[in-house]
Design a protein around this motif. Sequence first.
Motif, PDB file in Angstrom:
ATOM      1  N   ALA A 190     -43.959 -87.434   3.000  1.00 52.41           N
ATOM      2  CA  ALA A 190     -44.890 -86.366   3.380  1.00 52.41           C
ATOM      3  C   ALA A 190     -44.880 -86.078   4.880  1.00 52.41           C
ATOM      4  N   LYS A 191     -44.458 -87.061   5.700  1.00 53.54           N
ATOM      5  CA  LYS A 191     -44.421 -86.813   7.146  1.00 53.54           C
ATOM      6  C   LYS A 191     -43.395 -85.752   7.517  1.00 53.54           C
ATOM      7  N   HIS A 192     -42.442 -85.461   6.623  1.00 54.15           N
ATOM      8  CA  HIS A 192     -41.437 -84.433   6.891  1.00 54.15           C
ATOM      9  C   HIS A 192     -41.857 -83.041   6.427  1.00 54.15           C
ATOM     10  N   GLN A 193     -43.079 -82.919   5.917  1.00 47.69           N
ATOM     11  CA  GLN A 193     -43.550 -81.594   5.492  1.00 47.69           C
ATOM     12  C   GLN A 193     -43.848 -80.741   6.711  1.00 47.69           C
ATOM     13  N   GLY A 194     -43.234 -79.558   6.742  1.00 52.90           N
ATOM     14  CA  GLY A 194     -43.517 -78.656   7.863  1.00 52.90           C
ATOM     15  C   GLY A 194     -44.765 -77.841   7.615  1.00 52.90           C
ATOM     16  N   GLY A 195     -45.043 -77.527   6.358  1.00 50.86           N
ATOM     17  CA  GLY A 195     -46.202 -76.707   6.018  1.00 50.86           C
ATOM     18  C   GLY A 195     -47.421 -77.557   5.718  1.00 50.86           C
ATOM     19  N   VAL A 196     -48.562 -77.102   6.190  1.00 47.83           N
ATOM     20  CA  VAL A 196     -49.831 -77.797   5.975  1.00 47.83           C
ATOM     21  C   VAL A 196     -50.737 -76.830   5.219  1.00 47.83           C
ATOM     22  N   ALA A 197     -51.344 -77.287   4.123  1.00 49.39           N
ATOM     23  CA  ALA A 197     -52.279 -76.438   3.381  1.00 49.39           C
ATOM     24  C   ALA A 197     -51.680 -75.073   3.068  1.00 49.39           C
ATOM     25  N   VAL A 198     -50.508 -75.093   2.444  1.00 48.81           N
ATOM     26  CA  VAL A 198     -49.855 -73.843   2.054  1.00 48.81           C
ATOM     27  C   VAL A 198     -50.359 -73.450   0.675  1.00 48.81           C
ATOM     28  N   GLY A 199     -50.816 -72.227   0.538  1.00 45.41           N
ATOM     29  CA  GLY A 199     -51.310 -71.804  -0.762  1.00 45.41           C
ATOM     30  C   GLY A 199     -51.330 -70.299  -0.892  1.00 45.41           C
ATOM     31  N   TYR A 200     -51.668 -69.830  -2.094  1.00 42.91           N
ATOM     32  CA  TYR A 200     -51.752 -68.387  -2.288  1.00 42.91           C
ATOM     33  C   TYR A 200     -52.835 -68.058  -3.287  1.00 42.91           C
TER      34      TYR A 200
END
Lengths: 249, 64
Positions: A141-151
Amino acid sequence: MAEEFDVEFIERGDRSARFLVRGLTPAFANGIRRAMIADVPTLSIDTVRFIENTSVMFDEMIALRLGLIPLTTPLDDFEVGETVTLALDVEGPATAYSGDIQSSVPEVQPADENVPIIELKQGQRLEFEADAVLDSGKTHAKHQGGVAVGYRHLQRVEVVGDAGEFEEQEPNILRGVIETEDGELVNADEFGNDLTQRYPGKEVEVHDVPGAFVFHVETDGSFSVDELVLRAIESLDLRAAELEEKVRV
Amino acid sequence: MMIPVRCFTCGNVVAEHWEEFKARARDGDEDPEAVLDDLGVNRYCCRRMMVSHKDLVDVVSPYQ
């Protein structure tokens, strides 16, 4: 799927944006969301060689904190698996901040400078060398660039009549973005998420607009929102092309 | 012990704002709600990280 997608920005910042895309299927919208979370790689500290750690925290705890610090990632210059060496040397009494980390590559720097790593007292010292590796959110998870991505669906609000004259109007709470009858896009935050604030004394109906999705995207600072979204779509594109290649008769 | 670097729930980097939050809302006399709004810590998952945190380095440092 030859029709064009229509993209419209509602809010646009470097690290946070909200935009409307028309002409998507729910599956494709979710594909973009998942690609933003798991497929766009970022640099993150992975291996730490401690030279001296006389702080109150164990090596492992400090290494975990280091991994979570976002690093600016020039994606054009690195392949997945490549590493960058970073170093830090702080002697107490002082607090070691993410901004104290020295990098061997000028383009790779901590995205935030004020993240406290550890508070050092008199005589305590922290010195280490670390390797940051480029990898995707699937790995860790530390490699996730997006935080709280949603639609969310875009919601169309239509005035269908007047509210009863002597009725007490109840709040009509709504989140996300609405489309008014004039085609104007309004974030529900602007009228306190309450439709009775925007249409006082009116009876309104709310419907989801088919195929229109409002994305909310934030990044941890590794790159801009534009970069994240474009890279996510590129990764979907590459995988679709690969599938086409593999199943060809 | 130290403020967690990221929010446990959403992964937003909250530690970036900790020192300012501490100076203004803990040591200062500003309203924590107003300070968090000002810092742009909007989601309640991130806000609880700040509100419920206690620095323990001073407590454990004598026992090294």
